[in-house]
Design a protein around this motif. Structure first.
Motif, PDB file in Angstrom:
ATOM      1  N   ALA A 140      -4.339 -62.000  42.635  1.00 59.40           N
ATOM      2  CA  ALA A 140      -4.194 -60.600  42.214  1.00 59.40           C
ATOM      3  C   ALA A 140      -3.316 -60.496  40.968  1.00 59.40           C
ATOM      4  O   ALA A 140      -3.657 -59.777  40.014  1.00 59.40           O
ATOM      5  CB  ALA A 140      -3.598 -59.777  43.350  1.00 59.40           C
ATOM      6  N   VAL A 174      -8.311 -56.048  36.238  1.00 58.09           N
ATOM      7  CA  VAL A 174      -8.315 -55.104  37.356  1.00 58.09           C
ATOM      8  C   VAL A 174      -8.311 -53.679  36.803  1.00 58.09           C
ATOM      9  O   VAL A 174      -7.430 -53.314  36.015  1.00 58.09           O
ATOM     10  CB  VAL A 174      -7.097 -55.310  38.269  1.00 58.09           C
ATOM     11  N   ILE A 224      -6.504 -54.941  45.612  1.00 60.24           N
ATOM     12  CA  ILE A 224      -6.926 -55.826  44.520  1.00 60.24           C
ATOM     13  C   ILE A 224      -7.629 -57.062  45.062  1.00 60.24           C
ATOM     14  O   ILE A 224      -8.668 -57.483  44.554  1.00 60.24           O
ATOM     15  CB  ILE A 224      -5.714 -56.258  43.667  1.00 60.24           C
ATOM     16  N   GLU A 225      -7.053 -57.678  46.118  1.00 64.09           N
ATOM     17  CA  GLU A 225      -7.615 -58.908  46.672  1.00 64.09           C
ATOM     18  C   GLU A 225      -7.198 -59.039  48.135  1.00 64.09           C
ATOM     19  O   GLU A 225      -6.138 -58.530  48.538  1.00 64.09           O
ATOM     20  CB  GLU A 225      -7.122 -60.111  45.867  1.00 64.09           C
TER      21      GLU A 225
END
Ligand SMILES: Nc1nc2c(c(=O)[nH]1)N[C@@H](CN(C=O)c1ccc(C(=O)N[C@@H](CCC(=O)O)C(=O)O)cc1)CN2
Length: 306
Positions: A287, A296, A256-257
């Motif tokens: 995130a 997301v 995600i990050e």
């Protein structure tokens, strides 16, 4: 690859100040389908006829011909809560069915219920509690579960229930059953904030919510336990952190990050741990915030963050 955004171009999704948890008329619609002409117009037309005003829209198509189409739309509809059921049913029958589309519709005024799981390391769980108390994160922290009692006195002053459920490799099955009793049908997201136990496939299949983990390395480097020690031994010039969805494959779920910080020969492992902790906190909170804002979207073993 093609992407477009009708909101201000930015290198990252909305800033921390954009928490909209109290707005009763704001909704988020996330769709995915085979790419085909007219999807944007069809979705926009339906929302307009329903009386909605589109405030932001981001879409992405994975390939010029025959790819997948993804779109996140934020729209405002007066009386959303009362109209939501009819709106969702209408979209399903009038749009999604014709386009072979999957979609989620969420209301900004209904923050996600989040459980945090932690072991002994405090900086990530306390950072999430502190940011949530300041209103930076659009979520309700329902509980903290830990396999150690160490952090109870740190968590409870935030007014969040703390459950100590001892868990080791040897007691994993029993511990997971007790964890699932608290989590199943009770939360929308579980965050592993330096929870140092491997989660079993059975737990993942039963919990009924996605899990986000913060791994203390710049994946795919240094998967598993002790990444900072491994980084020191390797003589790296960067250490980092990765927030990812949890799957059966340890630390290999959709990222995600990520972020990094520079280090050099003068730093000992303790320095890498100290410098890395700031990166972990920033990466995990971004995130979690993006997930809670429905930004997301998972596709295969990767994500798009709108
Ligand atoms: N199924 C998954 N479980 C977990 C994941 C994941 O991606 N998939 N991420 C880990 C977090 N983690 C690193 O970020 C990690 C934690 C713990 C271990 C580990 O080997 N733990 C041992 C026990 C260690 C101890 O008791 O001190 C074990 O569980 O046997 C590896 C990686 C969280 N879980």
């Amino acid at each position: 690859m093609t992407s477009s955004s009708l909101t201000t171009a930015r290198t990252q999704p909305a800033t921390a100040g954009s928490v909209q948890a109290t707005d009763p008329d704001l909704a988020r619609l996330v769709v995915r389908c085979q790419d085909q002409p007219g999807v944007v117009a069809t979705v926009g037309g339906f929302l307009t006829r329903a009386g909605a005003n589109i405030e932001s829209l981001q879409q992405h198509t994975t390939a010029p011909n025959g790819g997948m189409f993804f779109q996140r739309t934020e729209f405002r509809l007066p009386g959303l809560s009362a109209a939501r059921e009819e709106l969702e049913a209408g979209f399903a029958s009038e749009v999604a069915a014709d386009l072979g589309m999957e979609f989620t519709l969420t209301e900004a005024a209904k923050p996600k219920r989040v459980a945090i799981m932690v072991s002994k390391t405090d900086h990530c769980v306390l950072d999430l509690l502190w940011r949530n108390r300041r209103g930076e994160l659009d979520m309700t922290i329902a509980m903290v579960i830990s396999n150690h009692a160490d952090l109870a006195a740190d968590v409870r002053p935030f007014g969040v229930p703390f459950f100590h459920i001892p868990a080791t490799r040897e007691t994993r099955a029993e511990a997971e059953e007790r964890q699932l009793d608290l989590l199943r049908d009770n939360v929308d997201l579980v965050v592993l904030a330096r929870y140092m136990q491997i989660i079993t496939p059975s737990f993942l299949a039963s919990v009924g919510a996605p899990l986000i983990n913060i791994h203390h390395s710049f994946l795919p480097a240094f998967i598993g336990a002790g990444p900072y020690q491994k980084a020191k031994e390797r003589g790296v010039k960067l250490v980092g952190a990765t927030a990812h969805y949890v799957t059966e494959d340890l630390d290999e779920g959709p990222i995600i990050e990520q972020d990094v910080v520079r280090v050099d020969h003068r730093h000992q492992t303790s320095d890498l741990i100290r410098l890395g902790a700031d990166v972990e906190r920033a990466v995990l909170s971004r995130a979690v915030r993006w997930h809670c804002e429905d930004r997301v979207v998972r596709h295969g073993n990767s994500t798009m963050v709108f």
